[in-house]
Design an enzyme around this catalytic site. Structure first.
Site, PDB file in Angstrom:
ATOM      1  N   SER A 167       3.644  -1.945  10.446  1.00 17.15           N
ATOM      2  CA  SER A 167       5.094  -1.983  10.654  1.00 17.15           C
ATOM      3  C   SER A 167       5.712  -3.339  10.341  1.00 17.15           C
ATOM      4  CB  SER A 167       5.450  -1.537  12.081  1.00 17.15           C
ATOM      5  OG  SER A 167       5.037  -0.198  12.290  1.00 17.15           O
ATOM      6  N   GLU A 180      -6.745   4.665   7.775  1.00 14.94           N
ATOM      7  CA  GLU A 180      -6.587   6.094   7.490  1.00 14.94           C
ATOM      8  C   GLU A 180      -7.861   6.661   6.863  1.00 14.94           C
ATOM      9  OE1 GLU A 180      -2.927   5.325   5.502  1.00 14.94           O
ATOM     10  OE2 GLU A 180      -2.128   4.773   7.465  1.00 14.94           O
ATOM     11  N   ASN A 212       0.862  -1.184   0.000  1.00 16.07           N
ATOM     12  CA  ASN A 212       0.000   0.000   0.000  1.00 16.07           C
ATOM     13  C   ASN A 212       0.896   1.231   0.000  1.00 16.07           C
ATOM     14  OD1 ASN A 212      -1.802   2.041   0.471  1.00 16.07           O
ATOM     15  ND2 ASN A 212      -2.444   1.336   2.508  1.00 16.07           N
ATOM     16  N   TRP A 213       0.998   1.855  -1.172  1.00 15.15           N
ATOM     17  CA  TRP A 213       1.922   2.994  -1.310  1.00 15.15           C
ATOM     18  C   TRP A 213       1.355   4.259  -0.662  1.00 15.15           C
ATOM     19  CZ3 TRP A 213       3.803   2.489  -7.156  1.00 15.15           C
ATOM     20  CH2 TRP A 213       4.420   1.248  -7.315  1.00 15.15           C
ATOM     21  N   LYS A 214       0.106   4.224  -0.271  1.00 14.38           N
ATOM     22  CA  LYS A 214      -0.551   5.385   0.364  1.00 14.38           C
ATOM     23  C   LYS A 214      -0.353   6.639  -0.504  1.00 14.38           C
ATOM     24  CE  LYS A 214      -0.168   3.095   4.799  1.00 14.38           C
ATOM     25  NZ  LYS A 214      -0.112   3.192   6.248  1.00 14.38           N
ATOM     26  N   GLY A 252       2.677   2.484  10.842  1.00 10.00           N
ATOM     27  CA  GLY A 252       3.609   3.598  10.659  1.00 10.00           C
ATOM     28  C   GLY A 252       4.299   4.025  11.944  1.00 10.00           C
ATOM     29  N   GLY A 269       2.958  -1.045   4.350  1.00 14.72           N
ATOM     30  CA  GLY A 269       2.960   0.381   4.029  1.00 14.72           C
ATOM     31  C   GLY A 269       4.371   0.850   3.724  1.00 14.72           C
ATOM     32  N   GLY A 270       5.024   1.441   4.720  1.00 11.91           N
ATOM     33  CA  GLY A 270       6.349   2.056   4.535  1.00 11.91           C
ATOM     34  C   GLY A 270       7.340   1.167   3.794  1.00 11.91           C
ATOM     35  N   GLU A 325      -5.204  -4.778  10.711  1.00 10.61           N
ATOM     36  CA  GLU A 325      -4.174  -3.755  10.882  1.00 10.61           C
ATOM     37  C   GLU A 325      -4.465  -2.969  12.154  1.00 10.61           C
ATOM     38  OE1 GLU A 325      -2.279  -2.611   6.933  1.00 10.61           O
ATOM     39  OE2 GLU A 325      -4.176  -1.556   6.920  1.00 10.61           O
ATOM     40  N   HIS A 345      -9.548   1.105   4.961  1.00 13.08           N
ATOM     41  CA  HIS A 345      -8.233   1.292   5.576  1.00 13.08           C
ATOM     42  C   HIS A 345      -8.370   2.241   6.771  1.00 13.08           C
ATOM     43  CE1 HIS A 345      -4.110   2.443   6.309  1.00 13.08           C
ATOM     44  NE2 HIS A 345      -3.795   1.300   5.734  1.00 13.08           N
TER      45      HIS A 345
END
Ligand code: 13P
Length: 258
Positions: free
Chosen positions: A218, A102, A11-13, A178, A239-240, A172, A100
């Protein structure tokens, strides 16, 4: 060992630009080539780069899927700023995220809106990755299972048993996203086992045994293998670390060995 095919999503967000999304797609296609048969790999770039990423993956005959980070549930019309399922399909998406954290906690999406999106995605034959998970204060209040149950039951309301073949659940925990804090493999396994038991209650044991439940929060090359070794953890939503070719490839490899 289950016969569920491991799933790893990137997930590149709201990251990358035209150049970096292209080079990331090229890098991931190359670095993940050897594991493509044993792990389902999907990237979720920002909407403006979907077409570019899909065409780079196509040009390399890559099996990596492309998904949208979010979609609106209506077909078309006056919904400024939203993206429809048909538009995402046109761009080569076969999957989409729904709910998600966010979207839920930064943008303010309700469980009911998430459900409308899940149903639209499934009715439109996209694979839907339904994201659920508790916030830190909910975990500290002992409400992890309660929150997961509410988000799962509402998110999957009116979803048919057959449609569950196109559903992946991403657990999640919000406090792990993150933050560098990962749920311990035991805590994550406990939440995943609870989610699988709920799916069993709602859709029966065949569906529960088939449904992939992946972990996000993470995930890094250093912790991926121990998480993916848990019996009810079928991969990850990254993510990251999905923005770094080598990290994403190492996580995909860890999933292929789980
Ligand atoms: P991080 O891997 O950056 O914690 O993000 C997880 C996530 O939200 C994936 O959807």
């Amino acid at each position: 060992m289950s016969n569920r095919k491991p799933y790893v999503g990137g997930n590149w967000k709201m990251n990358t630009n035209s150049d970096s999304s292209s080079s990331l797609a090229r890098g991931v296609a190359e670095a993940c080539e050897s594991v493509q048969g044993s792990v389902e790999l999907v990237v979720f770039p920002p909407a403006p780069y979907l077409i570019g990423v899909r065409s780079i993956l196509n040009s390399r005959s890559s099996a990596i899927g492309v998904g949208a980070q979010d979609l609106y549930f209506e077909g078309d019309g006056a919904f400024t700023g939203e993206i429809s399922l048909a538009m995402a399909s046109d761009c080569g998406c076969t999957q989409a995220l729904a709910g998600h954290s966010e979207r839920r906690h930064v943008i303010g999406e309700s469980d009911e809106l998430v459900n409308a999106k899940v149903k639209a995605m499934l009715d439109g034959d996209l694979t839907c990755v339904l994201c659920i998970g508790e916030k830190l204060e909910e975990r500290e209040a002992g409400k992890t299972n309660e929150v997961n149950e509410r988000q799962l039951r509402t998110g999957l309301a009116d979803v048919g048993q057959r449609q569950m073949d196109n559903v992946v659940i991403a657990y999640e925990p919000v406090w792990a996203i993150g933050t560098g804090k990962t749920a311990s493999p035991e805590d994550a396994q406990e939440a995943h086992a609870h989610i699988r038991a709920l799916i069993n209650e709602m859709f029966g044991d065949d569906v529960a045994a088939r449904t992939r439940i992946i972990y996000g929060g993470s995930v890094k090359p250093s912790n991926a293998a121990t998480l993916f070794d848990q019996p009810d953890i079928d991969g990850g939503l990254i993510g990251g670390a999905s923005l770094q070719v080598e990290d994403f490839a190492a996580i995909a490899k860890a999933a292929s060995g789980a």
